[in-house]
Design a protein around this motif. Structure first.
Motif, mmCIF file in Angstrom:
data_model
loop_
_atom_site.group_PDB
_atom_site.id
_atom_site.type_symbol
_atom_site.label_atom_id
_atom_site.label_comp_id
_atom_site.label_asym_id
_atom_site.label_seq_id
_atom_site.Cartn_x
_atom_site.Cartn_y
_atom_site.Cartn_z
ATOM 1 N N SER A 30 -99.089 2.395 -21.666
ATOM 2 C CA SER A 30 -98.575 1.026 -21.696
ATOM 3 C C SER A 30 -98.572 0.440 -23.101
ATOM 4 O O SER A 30 -97.765 -0.427 -23.420
ATOM 5 C CB SER A 30 -99.388 0.133 -20.754
ATOM 6 N N GLY A 31 -99.463 0.912 -23.959
ATOM 7 C CA GLY A 31 -99.512 0.414 -25.333
ATOM 8 C C GLY A 31 -98.795 1.293 -26.327
ATOM 9 O O GLY A 31 -98.962 1.141 -27.541
ATOM 10 N N SER A 32 -97.982 2.199 -25.829
ATOM 11 C CA SER A 32 -97.368 3.220 -26.668
ATOM 12 C C SER A 32 -95.859 3.074 -26.711
ATOM 13 O O SER A 32 -95.249 2.468 -25.834
ATOM 14 C CB SER A 32 -97.705 4.610 -26.129
ATOM 15 N N LEU A 33 -95.281 3.688 -27.727
ATOM 16 C CA LEU A 33 -93.840 3.876 -27.761
ATOM 17 C C LEU A 33 -93.466 4.933 -26.724
ATOM 18 O O LEU A 33 -94.113 5.968 -26.626
ATOM 19 C CB LEU A 33 -93.420 4.364 -29.150
ATOM 20 N N MET A 34 -92.412 4.668 -25.956
ATOM 21 C CA MET A 34 -91.844 5.678 -25.076
ATOM 22 C C MET A 34 -90.346 5.728 -25.317
ATOM 23 O O MET A 34 -89.728 4.701 -25.628
ATOM 24 C CB MET A 34 -92.150 5.391 -23.609
ATOM 25 N N ALA A 35 -89.783 6.907 -25.168
ATOM 26 C CA ALA A 35 -88.383 7.076 -25.559
ATOM 27 C C ALA A 35 -87.750 8.227 -24.810
ATOM 28 O O ALA A 35 -88.427 9.012 -24.136
ATOM 29 C CB ALA A 35 -88.300 7.335 -27.066
ATOM 30 N N TRP A 36 -86.441 8.322 -24.968
ATOM 31 C CA TRP A 36 -85.663 9.454 -24.486
ATOM 32 C C TRP A 36 -84.951 10.091 -25.671
ATOM 33 O O TRP A 36 -84.357 9.389 -26.503
ATOM 34 C CB TRP A 36 -84.639 9.006 -23.450
ATOM 35 N N TYR A 37 -85.034 11.408 -25.721
ATOM 36 C CA TYR A 37 -84.316 12.200 -26.701
ATOM 37 C C TYR A 37 -83.405 13.165 -25.954
ATOM 38 O O TYR A 37 -83.577 13.387 -24.748
ATOM 39 C CB TYR A 37 -85.303 12.998 -27.567
ATOM 40 N N ARG A 38 -82.469 13.757 -26.684
ATOM 41 C CA ARG A 38 -81.640 14.793 -26.091
ATOM 42 C C ARG A 38 -81.340 15.868 -27.127
ATOM 43 O O ARG A 38 -81.389 15.615 -28.331
ATOM 44 C CB ARG A 38 -80.349 14.221 -25.502
ATOM 45 N N GLN A 39 -81.025 17.036 -26.604
ATOM 46 C CA GLN A 39 -80.771 18.173 -27.476
ATOM 47 C C GLN A 39 -79.703 19.068 -26.881
ATOM 48 O O GLN A 39 -79.725 19.369 -25.677
ATOM 49 C CB GLN A 39 -82.048 18.972 -27.704
ATOM 50 N N THR A 40 -78.769 19.495 -27.725
ATOM 51 C CA THR A 40 -77.756 20.462 -27.338
ATOM 52 C C THR A 40 -77.982 21.742 -28.130
ATOM 53 O O THR A 40 -78.622 21.721 -29.187
ATOM 54 C CB THR A 40 -76.340 19.923 -27.609
ATOM 55 N N PRO A 41 -77.479 22.865 -27.631
ATOM 56 C CA PRO A 41 -77.727 24.151 -28.305
ATOM 57 C C PRO A 41 -77.296 24.125 -29.772
ATOM 58 O O PRO A 41 -76.197 23.685 -30.102
ATOM 59 C CB PRO A 41 -76.874 25.132 -27.492
ATOM 60 N N GLY A 42 -78.181 24.587 -30.633
ATOM 61 C CA GLY A 42 -77.890 24.673 -32.046
ATOM 62 C C GLY A 42 -78.072 23.388 -32.819
ATOM 63 O O GLY A 42 -77.846 23.359 -34.039
ATOM 64 N N ASN A 43 -78.490 22.334 -32.128
ATOM 65 C CA ASN A 43 -78.654 21.036 -32.782
ATOM 66 C C ASN A 43 -80.092 20.537 -32.667
ATOM 67 O O ASN A 43 -80.848 20.964 -31.789
ATOM 68 C CB ASN A 43 -77.707 20.003 -32.172
ATOM 69 N N GLN A 44 -80.425 19.627 -33.560
ATOM 70 C CA GLN A 44 -81.759 19.034 -33.508
ATOM 71 C C GLN A 44 -81.845 18.020 -32.364
ATOM 72 O O GLN A 44 -80.840 17.457 -31.932
ATOM 73 C CB GLN A 44 -82.063 18.339 -34.838
ATOM 74 N N TYR A 93 -82.316 16.403 -21.712
ATOM 75 C CA TYR A 93 -82.921 15.116 -22.032
ATOM 76 C C TYR A 93 -84.444 15.219 -21.901
ATOM 77 O O TYR A 93 -84.958 15.744 -20.899
ATOM 78 C CB TYR A 93 -82.383 14.025 -21.111
ATOM 79 N N TYR A 94 -85.121 14.721 -22.924
ATOM 80 C CA TYR A 94 -86.574 14.799 -22.981
ATOM 81 C C TYR A 94 -87.198 13.406 -23.009
ATOM 82 O O TYR A 94 -86.748 12.521 -23.745
ATOM 83 C CB TYR A 94 -87.028 15.541 -24.238
ATOM 84 N N CYS A 95 -88.241 13.259 -22.269
ATOM 85 C CA CYS A 95 -89.070 12.059 -22.328
ATOM 86 C C CYS A 95 -90.074 12.230 -23.458
ATOM 87 O O CYS A 95 -90.600 13.335 -23.685
ATOM 88 C CB CYS A 95 -89.787 11.891 -20.988
ATOM 89 N N TYR A 96 -90.323 11.162 -24.166
ATOM 90 C CA TYR A 96 -91.212 11.213 -25.338
ATOM 91 C C TYR A 96 -92.131 9.997 -25.320
ATOM 92 O O TYR A 96 -91.727 8.892 -24.952
ATOM 93 C CB TYR A 96 -90.380 11.201 -26.618
ATOM 94 N N ALA A 97 -93.369 10.228 -25.718
ATOM 95 C CA ALA A 97 -94.310 9.127 -25.896
ATOM 96 C C ALA A 97 -95.140 9.395 -27.144
ATOM 97 O O ALA A 97 -95.396 10.547 -27.498
ATOM 98 C CB ALA A 97 -95.217 8.984 -24.676
ATOM 99 N N GLN A 98 -95.506 8.342 -27.791
ATOM 100 C CA GLN A 98 -96.354 8.466 -28.977
ATOM 101 C C GLN A 98 -97.539 7.531 -28.824
ATOM 102 O O GLN A 98 -97.370 6.319 -28.680
ATOM 103 C CB GLN A 98 -95.585 8.101 -30.239
#
Length: 115
Positions: A30-44, A93-98
């Motif tokens: 709850s006190g953290s950054l949360m985000a969505w990222y995505r990635q396709t083949p050959g790309n960051q 698509y990836y879920c991310y938290a820091q």
């Protein structure tokens, strides 16, 4: 064990909608950054949408106006509503938290948009 588990990926036609959800466990994000990222083949992996603990939201230019990120701070979840989807949204698509400077990633969920 800290985990982020995504759900909701799949196939959709151009112009359609999907909703991704991510459940955090093993830690309070709850006190953290949360985000969505995505990635396709050959790309960051690229940031799609992120939401800070104070409610500030950022979107990638490619999805602004079509995607909406939301969080339930009590349930420890983050969601991504994807509307007016395009073939170029096809990705894992990836879920991310820091938390306290440490990154956490989900395993990813495939999203495919057919033309």
């Amino acid at each position: 064990q800290v985990q982020l588990v995504e759900s909701g990926g799949g196939f959709v036609q151009t112009g359609g909608s999907l909703r991704l959800s991510c459940q955090g466990s093993g830690s309070d994000f709850s006190g953290s950054l949360m985000a969505w990222y995505r990635q396709t083949p050959g790309n960051q992996r690229e940031m799609v949408a992120e939401m800070y603990k104070g409610g500030t939201i950022e979107y990638a230019d490619a999805v602004r106006g079509r995607f909406t990120i939301s969080r339930d701070f009590i349930k420890n979840t983050v969601s991504l509503q994807m509307d007016s989807m395009k073939p170029e949204d096809t990705a894992i698509y990836y879920c991310y938290a820091q938390k306290r400077g440490r990154p956490y990633w989900g395993q990813g969920t495939q999203v495919t948009v057919s033309s």
